[in-house]
Write a protein that holds these residues in place. Structure first.
Motif, PDB file in Angstrom:
ATOM      1  N   ILE A 271       0.880  -0.960   0.065  1.00 53.54           N
ATOM      2  CA  ILE A 271      -0.113   0.134   0.016  1.00 53.54           C
ATOM      3  C   ILE A 271       0.761   1.422  -0.038  1.00 53.54           C
ATOM      4  CG2 ILE A 271      -1.760   1.271   1.071  1.00 53.54           C
ATOM      5  CD1 ILE A 271      -2.571  -1.264   0.042  1.00 53.54           C
ATOM      6  N   HIS A 272       1.928   1.231   0.805  1.00 58.47           N
ATOM      7  CA  HIS A 272       2.827   2.299   0.774  1.00 58.47           C
ATOM      8  C   HIS A 272       3.633   2.569  -0.619  1.00 58.47           C
ATOM      9  CE1 HIS A 272       3.049   3.724   4.820  1.00 58.47           C
ATOM     10  NE2 HIS A 272       3.320   2.379   5.330  1.00 58.47           N
ATOM     11  N   LEU A 273       3.741   1.426  -1.276  1.00 57.74           N
ATOM     12  CA  LEU A 273       4.313   1.501  -2.569  1.00 57.74           C
ATOM     13  C   LEU A 273       3.356   2.127  -3.632  1.00 57.74           C
ATOM     14  CD1 LEU A 273       6.890   0.549  -4.542  1.00 57.74           C
ATOM     15  CD2 LEU A 273       5.349  -1.382  -4.902  1.00 57.74           C
ATOM     16  N   ASP A 274       2.105   1.688  -3.678  1.00 58.35           N
ATOM     17  CA  ASP A 274       0.967   2.131  -4.551  1.00 58.35           C
ATOM     18  C   ASP A 274      -0.168   2.101  -3.865  1.00 58.35           C
ATOM     19  OD1 ASP A 274      -0.553   2.899  -6.360  1.00 58.35           O
ATOM     20  OD2 ASP A 274       0.055   1.225  -8.061  1.00 58.35           O
ATOM     21  N   HIS A 275      -0.631   3.493  -3.462  1.00 59.44           N
ATOM     22  CA  HIS A 275      -1.869   3.492  -2.513  1.00 59.44           C
ATOM     23  C   HIS A 275      -3.048   3.306  -3.685  1.00 59.44           C
ATOM     24  CE1 HIS A 275      -1.607   7.767  -3.919  1.00 59.44           C
ATOM     25  NE2 HIS A 275      -3.108   7.616  -3.644  1.00 59.44           N
TER      26      HIS A 275
END
Lengths: 245, 194
Positions: free
Chosen positions: A13-17
């Protein structure tokens, strides 16, 4: 960077919300602690390989492993596509509609203009809904039936007739029309509607439209490049099976 | 409404603010360059700011400056008159506003001026559609098919197609309903005509 099964779900999620709503489609909810993608998938009884292919195609538009994707069961794919439909009609479209209603109530915007936009959006919504309903009522059940026929003893005439009556190809065209309307909608707001002094509402609508478009493109790719070929192959296999018997 | 670039040559802070308030209340979007000194080289200032509208208090420019502005027809000059002013100065402006007139009169005058002069040239500046393309766009927006349009304009429907492709490319709008919205926004058709 592609997402793999050993990554922590929280890091994904941090990588691609933008993946949040994609993940929700698998009924996976937040509160991951430090669990890996694989652990979370198991917990929610989700096919990890399928999950990974879906989030990766979404995360990286250049990643589209046809061969990998075509080996999944059609029903798995259809279930996922149905979930995305629900997201469009049940969540995204109502959200945009809310903003448009606010626009209609905003006295800083020329009523004629907000009305034009609202009407155009309504006609887009109608078109999208019609298209989705057709898929839900005709295409997806057809795909599921074909899958069933492949594993059970079959009624020759019934199947031959069904395949003849309905060919999967016909709906590819419709995707284009729905896409074109969304494209126009964006450009009307970006280029042609006179902007009010405070454009924050317009910005929100545009944000949502871009997100919807990205999702629809991904969805359309799945249908045209994976679902359609899989179904064509099933149609061929079934007709051959009938010939032999 | 289109955003206007306005050059304001007026030493009085109160009057500058007053005009700004008036324009905002008219819902007219604008950006304004404010000049609060006496201008000697008006043409240079115009080149630099490229305005659509110039509000000028005649006493804020050196008298000759007003003479040398005549060659630029795209810019509208509005004189803001404080009390008695010589006729030959008034005649230099496209319109003169009496700063002592009431709010309604002022906003009406400004509105008319914008509509008549800038409103009409809007299409030409905003879209680079040719006259033919604008005509075809109008017929498309009214719901005519390529064949109908071809018959009406005495051209082949193939030619109509080519025009339509060009319209779509220029405007970035693909669907008929999208073109209709564009046509209404740009007053090529009226909503009631549909």
């Amino acid at each position: 960077m592609l997402i793999n099964k050993d990554m922590k779900m929280a890091d994904v999620i941090h990588l691609d919300h933008h993946l949040l709503h994609v993940i929700n489609r698998f009924n996976i909810q937040l509160g991951f602690e430090d669990k890996t993608v694989e652990t979370v998938c198991k917990e929610y009884q989700v096919n990890t390989d399928f999950f990974l292919e879906i989030v990766n195609t979404y995360h990286d538009p250049s990643y589209f492993p046809l061969k990998n994707l075509q080996r999944f069961k059609p029903t798995l794919l259809v279930d996922y596509l149905q979930k995305t439909h629900h997201y469009y009609l049940g969540i995204k479209i109502p959200e945009i509609e809310q903003f448009i209603n606010q626009l209609l109530l905003n006295n800083k915007i020329e009523p004629v203009h907000s009305k034009l936009l609202a009407d155009f959006f309504q006609s887009y919504k109608t078109e999208l809904t019609t298209h989705i309903t057709k898929e839900e009522q005709r295409v997806y059940p057809y795909v599921k039936r074909l899958e069933g026929y492949l594993t059970q003893s079959i009624d020759k005439e019934l199947i031959t007739k069904e395949i003849k009556d309905y060919s999967i190809q016909e709906y590819e065209q419709e995707h284009d029309d729905v896409e074109a309307k969304l494209y126009d909608l964006k450009n009307i707001i970006i280029k042609y509607l006179p902007s009010p002094t405070d454009s924050s509402l317009f910005n929100k609508i545009l944000h949502d439209l871009f997100e919807l478009e990205r999702d629809l493109n991904n969805h359309g790719r799945f249908e045209n490049l994976i679902l359609v070929p899989i179904v064509e192959k099933m149609e061929k296999d079934l007709l051959q099976k009938i010939k032999k018997s | 409404m289109r955003r206007l670039t306005i050059l304001m040559i007026e030493q009085s802070f109160i009057i500058r603010e007053g005009i700004k308030t008036l324009l905002s209340q008219m819902n007219q979007p604008f950006t304004m360059e404010e000049i609060d000194w006496v201008v000697a080289d008006l043409p240079k200032l115009l080149r630099k700011t490229k305005p659509n509208l110039v509000f000028i208090n005649p006493v804020s420019v050196v008298p000759n400056a007003l003479l040398s502005r005549t060659n630029d027809h795209k810019i509208l000059f509005i004189g803001m008159i404080h009390g008695e002013t010589e006729l030959n100065i008034i005649s230099k402006f496209d319109i003169c506003l009496d700063v002592y007139s009431d709010k309604q009169t002022l906003s009406k005058q400004i509105e008319e001026l914008i509509e008549k002069n800038i409103g009409s040239s809007k299409e030409k500046q905003n879209s680079n559609l040719s006259e033919r393309e604008t005509n075809i766009l109008k017929l498309v927006a009214l719901g005519l098919t390529n064949n109908d349009i071809g018959e009406k304009l005495f051209i082949s429907s193939q030619t109509v197609m080519t025009h339509r492709k060009n319209i779509t490319r220029k405007l970035g709008i693909k669907t008929v309903s999208g073109l209709t919205v564009y046509a209404i926004l740009h007053k090529i058709i009226k909503a009631e005509e549909l």
